[in-house]
Design an enzyme around this catalytic site. Structure first.
Site, short mmCIF file in Angstrom:
data_model
loop_
_atom_site.label_atom_id
_atom_site.label_comp_id
_atom_site.label_asym_id
_atom_site.label_seq_id
_atom_site.Cartn_x
_atom_site.Cartn_y
_atom_site.Cartn_z
N ASN B 152 0.80 -1.26 0.12
CA ASN B 152 0.00 -0.03 0.15
C ASN B 152 0.90 1.24 -0.02
OD1 ASN B 152 0.85 -0.37 2.71
ND2 ASN B 152 -0.98 0.93 3.54
N CYS B 325 8.96 11.80 10.58
CA CYS B 325 8.28 12.87 11.55
C CYS B 325 6.89 12.66 11.30
CB CYS B 325 8.59 14.05 10.89
SG CYS B 325 10.15 14.68 10.84
S1 FES Z 1 9.28 15.40 13.89
FE1 FES Z 1 11.07 15.32 12.67
S2 FES Z 1 11.57 17.61 12.65
FE2 FES Z 1 9.75 17.58 13.72
#
Ligand code: FES
Lengths: 128, 385
Positions: B152, B325
């Site tokens: 996916n 992130c």
């Molecule tokens: S979580 Fe990676 S820079 Fe903010």
């Protein structure tokens, strides 16, 4: 693959970041990497009479990393070096009306980059 | 601003025809399929009809091979744990491709606490399981091998039929997670040589809360949920009738319309790929040809995926990313690492998945927004490589 809940202020600084760019021949330069997720942030400063007169940043990172670097430059501009060195990640996050808990480390990065730039300036002064 | 939803790999809007079809089972037909009175009978009939539709959908031997679960995660857990635990006298190794869904990887990891060994099958840079490695890594001791039909995150489709031959040569069962593929590729468990197969209702535009595990006749499982003995004792718990009836109907509709929908979306997807790759330092992730017809995935150097996602959202376009992130653990996607990307390369990923709501006029808008987003974020970035 989750969307994070950011405040309006974070989104504003993300979409309209203040003080983006580079300063040619800066008086101080700091670059830090984020050990947690691998992002990079750099800050350039101009200093006159112990005051940060100009400041610019560039960031490779998430929305929160971009917003916190923008905010830290805004907070530091016009401050004395000592005042700027006292800025913490909490100050940055508070000014942005908070950050999601898993994003607090990004604000560390912003404060660290600023402090690195100031230290770099101070070191250069000693050598003169 | 019109909003454009291009995250169909994460969640699909339920087909209104499916809701209409299944709706009586929410409000009018209140029987429990296990009850013996007439309301229970109506419920039981609807359940069995749904089972037949699913059996036809994957060309199963008969409807008794179909077990309903609460979703793909549970089907993966039952397929893997159930098979391994029940058959452990025959072998204690479980092989999985390195790019499996977390609901496959985690049950296998957990089995290692009970004396099983986990064998990871490497993939090449396009995401295809390396066939030469397969013959060495799958051995007599491998009781089960689990390989997804398609991925996916990068869209790559595995050559399941060929892989199945190698796996069966070594006497291992093959479990296939077809969650991402089933809406797009005609699946035939007999032709493809599949022993166990996972399906998800929502990925077929059915209601959330239902899934299926197909189990080939003759394969014995150990249940992982114990109770009243529903689903031949392999999955206890009162059936989620609304979701199951909806899933059956969703599968029937997909089977009828799959071919047409595929040919409607693929040209749009091809345009997206062609145009987005004109962006400097942009790369396709996954296989260039053997990929799902609605799936386009990229990475861009020098920028990060969560900020791509936020920026695209502001442009009115909902996409997905495998960036560190954006994940709860702040780890980059294991899929992007397994295809050989470096940490910072995996950072700038963007996944677009088209669907029923996608129309040709949206495509130029998406391309425009992508270019704008990449330009803007690159102007903020210290990385120039
Ligand atoms: S979580 Fe990676 S820079 Fe903010």
């Amino acid at each position: 693959m989750t969307q994070v809940g950011y405040s309006k202020k974070v989104m504003d600084h993300f979409m309209n970041p203040r003080n983006v760019g580079v300063i040619e021949n800066p008086d101080g330069y700091g670059k830090v990497g984020n050990p947690v997720c691998g992002d990079v942030m750099e800050i350039f400063i101009k200093v006159h009479n112990n005051i940060i007169t100009d400041i610019k940043f560039r960031t490779f990172g998430c929305g929160s990393a971009i917003a916190t670097s923008s905010m830290v430059t805004e907070l530091a501009k016009g401050k004395t070096l000592d005042e700027a060195l006292r800025l913490t990640r909490k100050d940055v996050a508070d000014e942005l009306d908070g950050l999601p808990p898993q994003k607090m480390h990004c604000s560390n990065l912003a404060a660290d980059a600023l402090h690195a730039a100031i230290k770099n300036y101070q070191q250069k002064q000693k050598l003169k | 601003m019109t909003r454009i939803y291009l995250d169909h790999a994460a969640a699909v809007p339920v087909d209104p025809r499916v809701i209409e079809f299944a709706q009586p089972f929410l409000s009018q037909i209140i029987g429990n399929p296990s009850s013996l009175h007439s309301a229970g009978l109506a419920a039981r009939q609807a359940l069995e009809e749904a089972r037949q539709k699913i059996a036809r959908f994957i060309n199963a031997e008969d409807e008794h091979t179909i077990l309903f679960t609460s979703g793909a995660t549970e089907a993966n857990n039952l397929g893997i744990r159930g098979t391994a635990l029940r058959n452990k006298t025959k072998g204690t190794a479980v092989a999985v491709s390195a790019i499996e869904h977390i609901s496959v990887l985690n049950p296998v990891k957990d089995l290692t606490k009970q004396g099983f060994t986990m064998v990871s099958l490497p993939v090449d840079s396009t995401g295809c399981v390396k066939q030469e490695d397969l013959s060495n890594l799958v051995t007599k001791d491998t009781i089960l091998t689990s390989i997804q039909y398609a991925n996916n995150e990068i869209g790559t489709i595995q050559p399941i039929r060929e892989l199945s031959k190698i796996i069966h040569d070594h006497g291992s069962y093959l479990h296939v997670d077809a969650t991402a593929a089933a809406a797009w590729i005609p699946i035939d468990v007999r032709r493809d040589g599949i022993d166990l197969l996972t399906l998800s209702s929502n990925d077929l535009a059915g209601p959330q809360g239902a899934g299926v595990l197909y189990v080939k006749p003759g394969i014995k499982l150990q249940p992982i949920i114990l109770g009243g003995g529903q689903e031949k004792g392999l999955r206890s718990g009162t059936e989620n009738l609304f979701a199951i009836v909806g899933m059956g109907e969703a599968a029937r509709l997909i089977q009828q319309e799959q071919h047409q929908e595929r040919h409607r979306l693929q040209p749009m997807r091809d345009t997206l790929i062609k145009e987005i790759l004109t962006i400097d330092r942009s790369f396709l992730t996954g296989h260039p040809q053997h990929r799902l017809p609605h799936h386009a995935s990229f990475r861009f150097s020098g920028i990060e995926g969560e900020s791509i996602l936020l920026n695209m959202d502001i442009e009115g376009i909902q996409i997905s990313t495998g960036s560190a992130c954006s994940s709860k653990t702040l780890e980059p996607s294991h899929v992007l690492l397994a295809i050989g990307l470096k940490h910072e390369e995996a950072h700038g990923s963007m996944v677009l998945t088209l669907g029923r709501s996608t129309t040709p006029d949206q495509i130029p808008q998406v391309i425009q927004a992508t270019k704008k987003t990449v330009d803007r974020l690159r102007a903020l970035s210290p990385l120039t490589m």
